[in-house]
Design a protein around this motif. Structure first.
Motif, PDB file in Angstrom:
ATOM      1  N   LYS A 288      68.447  61.564  61.990  1.00 20.77           N
ATOM      2  CA  LYS A 288      67.053  61.245  62.281  1.00 20.77           C
ATOM      3  C   LYS A 288      66.390  60.571  61.088  1.00 20.77           C
ATOM      4  O   LYS A 288      66.612  60.955  59.947  1.00 20.77           O
ATOM      5  N   THR A 289      65.562  59.573  61.366  1.00 23.38           N
ATOM      6  CA  THR A 289      64.828  58.892  60.308  1.00 23.38           C
ATOM      7  C   THR A 289      63.572  59.672  59.974  1.00 23.38           C
ATOM      8  O   THR A 289      62.786  60.017  60.859  1.00 23.38           O
ATOM      9  N   VAL A 290      63.398  59.981  58.715  1.00 20.59           N
ATOM     10  CA  VAL A 290      62.216  60.718  58.289  1.00 20.59           C
ATOM     11  C   VAL A 290      61.205  59.711  57.762  1.00 20.59           C
ATOM     12  O   VAL A 290      61.464  58.964  56.821  1.00 20.59           O
ATOM     13  N   THR A 291      60.049  59.649  58.433  1.00 22.39           N
ATOM     14  CA  THR A 291      59.011  58.713  58.019  1.00 22.39           C
ATOM     15  C   THR A 291      57.970  59.442  57.170  1.00 22.39           C
ATOM     16  O   THR A 291      57.388  60.432  57.608  1.00 22.39           O
ATOM     17  N   VAL A 292      57.767  58.975  55.963  1.00 27.29           N
ATOM     18  CA  VAL A 292      56.774  59.574  55.076  1.00 27.29           C
ATOM     19  C   VAL A 292      55.566  58.638  55.008  1.00 27.29           C
ATOM     20  O   VAL A 292      55.679  57.474  54.638  1.00 27.29           O
ATOM     21  N   THR A 293      54.418  59.147  55.446  1.00 28.11           N
ATOM     22  CA  THR A 293      53.199  58.337  55.419  1.00 28.11           C
ATOM     23  C   THR A 293      52.495  58.555  54.086  1.00 28.11           C
ATOM     24  O   THR A 293      52.030  59.644  53.800  1.00 28.11           O
ATOM     25  N   GLY A 294      52.419  57.510  53.263  1.00 25.60           N
ATOM     26  CA  GLY A 294      51.795  57.637  51.954  1.00 25.60           C
ATOM     27  C   GLY A 294      50.582  56.743  51.856  1.00 25.60           C
ATOM     28  O   GLY A 294      50.249  56.008  52.780  1.00 25.60           O
ATOM     29  N   ASP A 295      49.921  56.837  50.746  1.00 27.15           N
ATOM     30  CA  ASP A 295      48.734  56.018  50.511  1.00 27.15           C
ATOM     31  C   ASP A 295      49.158  54.637  50.025  1.00 27.15           C
ATOM     32  O   ASP A 295      49.830  54.520  49.007  1.00 27.15           O
ATOM     33  N   ILE A 296      48.827  53.615  50.796  1.00 28.23           N
ATOM     34  CA  ILE A 296      49.071  52.235  50.358  1.00 28.23           C
ATOM     35  C   ILE A 296      47.705  51.647  50.032  1.00 28.23           C
ATOM     36  O   ILE A 296      46.995  51.193  50.927  1.00 28.23           O
ATOM     37  N   PRO A 297      47.283  51.711  48.764  1.00 30.24           N
ATOM     38  CA  PRO A 297      45.902  51.347  48.430  1.00 30.24           C
ATOM     39  C   PRO A 297      45.648  49.849  48.567  1.00 30.24           C
ATOM     40  O   PRO A 297      46.564  49.038  48.544  1.00 30.24           O
ATOM     41  N   HIS A 298      44.377  49.519  48.738  1.00 34.87           N
ATOM     42  CA  HIS A 298      43.937  48.121  48.727  1.00 34.87           C
ATOM     43  C   HIS A 298      43.542  47.775  47.290  1.00 34.87           C
ATOM     44  O   HIS A 298      42.781  48.507  46.665  1.00 34.87           O
ATOM     45  N   ILE A 299      44.054  46.683  46.786  1.00 32.83           N
ATOM     46  CA  ILE A 299      43.650  46.190  45.463  1.00 32.83           C
ATOM     47  C   ILE A 299      42.873  44.904  45.728  1.00 32.83           C
ATOM     48  O   ILE A 299      43.446  43.875  46.083  1.00 32.83           O
ATOM     49  N   ILE A 300      41.545  45.024  45.604  1.00 36.35           N
ATOM     50  CA  ILE A 300      40.660  44.009  46.176  1.00 36.35           C
ATOM     51  C   ILE A 300      39.878  43.269  45.106  1.00 36.35           C
ATOM     52  O   ILE A 300      39.397  43.856  44.134  1.00 36.35           O
ATOM     53  N   ALA A 301      39.708  41.981  45.336  1.00 44.13           N
ATOM     54  CA  ALA A 301      38.791  41.163  44.541  1.00 44.13           C
ATOM     55  C   ALA A 301      37.997  40.299  45.520  1.00 44.13           C
ATOM     56  O   ALA A 301      38.431  40.059  46.648  1.00 44.13           O
ATOM     57  N   ILE A 302      36.818  39.886  45.089  1.00 45.28           N
ATOM     58  CA  ILE A 302      36.035  38.962  45.910  1.00 45.28           C
ATOM     59  C   ILE A 302      35.631  37.771  45.044  1.00 45.28           C
ATOM     60  O   ILE A 302      35.662  37.842  43.816  1.00 45.28           O
ATOM     61  N   GLN A 303      35.284  36.690  45.705  1.00 44.78           N
ATOM     62  CA  GLN A 303      34.685  35.553  45.001  1.00 44.78           C
ATOM     63  C   GLN A 303      33.389  35.206  45.711  1.00 44.78           C
ATOM     64  O   GLN A 303      33.370  35.031  46.940  1.00 44.78           O
ATOM     65  N   ILE A 304      32.293  35.146  44.936  1.00 48.70           N
ATOM     66  CA  ILE A 304      30.974  34.857  45.517  1.00 48.70           C
ATOM     67  C   ILE A 304      30.400  33.607  44.860  1.00 48.70           C
ATOM     68  O   ILE A 304      30.953  33.076  43.882  1.00 48.70           O
ATOM     69  N   LYS A 305      29.276  33.124  45.402  1.00 48.08           N
ATOM     70  CA  LYS A 305      28.621  31.945  44.834  1.00 48.08           C
ATOM     71  C   LYS A 305      27.108  32.135  44.905  1.00 48.08           C
ATOM     72  O   LYS A 305      26.531  32.129  46.000  1.00 48.08           O
TER      73      LYS A 305
END
Ligand SMILES: [Ca+2]
Ligand SMILES: [Ca+2]
Length: 208
Positions: A43-60
């Motif tokens: 059986k395949t064991v699926t481990v659900t972990g935290d995959i964080p967002h690494i975010i940047a924005i560009q504004i004007k």
């Protein structure tokens, strides 16, 4: 004598038969046990972990003098569920001269993959909401929020997201100085050019 011998033989055969049957049953049980184990192992064991967002924005920001490479601006950013005014998370950041601001790392537990609105309020600028930004994509991502530009003029420190006489009064108070809030054009001096930038948005509210 021969009868006893025959009885002994029958008993002996019975013992052998029972032994063989028992052995067969044991082997069968072992086989099933192994079968069950191998199924469990495969059986395949699926481990659900935290995959964080690494975010940047560009504004004007609008009305900058000069207009290029002059986009520095303290920002208050909110990430909200679509159409909601209640932020999932709020972040303070400062845009660089190219308008780039890092929002850092946000846990996917806090921000499950999906679509969100990004609300941006710059210092002395009206809030703009950039709706339906996709957070399903790559972990590291820059959101380009340069259109529309952030409207200038909300200079009064009450930062009420509205441009009116209170903001004009604040510019007058800071006239010929270099106050960051009043210097809407970001050219180092508060003068008539900043009034012009403000008057462009007079009586205008930012997005909620
Ligand atoms: Ca205002
Ligand atoms: Ca100025």
């Amino acid at each position: 004598m021969s009868l006893l011998t025959r009885t002994h033989k029958i008993i002996l055969w019975l013992i052998i038969l029972i032994s063989v049957l028992s052995l067969g049953i044991l082997l069968y049980l072992d086989y099933r046990k192994g079968e069950v184990l191998s199924v469990t192992d495969s059986k395949t064991v699926t481990v659900t972990g935290d995959i964080p967002h690494i975010i940047a924005i560009q504004i004007k920001p609008e009305s900058r003098i000069p207009p290029a490479g002059n986009d520095e601006l303290p920002l208050e950013i909110e990430i909200r569920p679509p159409g909601s005014l209640i932020p999932v998370t709020a972040i303070s950041a400062t845009a660089t001269s190219t308008g780039d601001a890092s929002l850092g790392t946000i846990s996917s537990v806090l921000l499950p993959p999906g679509t969100y609105d990004i609300a941006v309020k710059g210092l002395s600028h009206l809030r703009k909401v950039f709706p339906n930004q996709n957070f399903d994509g790559p972990v590291v991502r820059t959101y380009t929020l340069t259109l529309p530009q952030l409207p200038a003029g909300d200079a009064n420190p009450t930062a009420d997201n509205y441009v009116n006489s209170l903001d004009i009064s604040y510019l007058t108070l800071k006239l010929y100085g270099n106050d960051l809030r009043a210097d809407l054009t970001h050219d180092g001096t508060v003068n008539s050019l900043d009034y012009a930038a403000l008057l462009r948005n007079l009586s205008t509210s930012g997005d909620n």
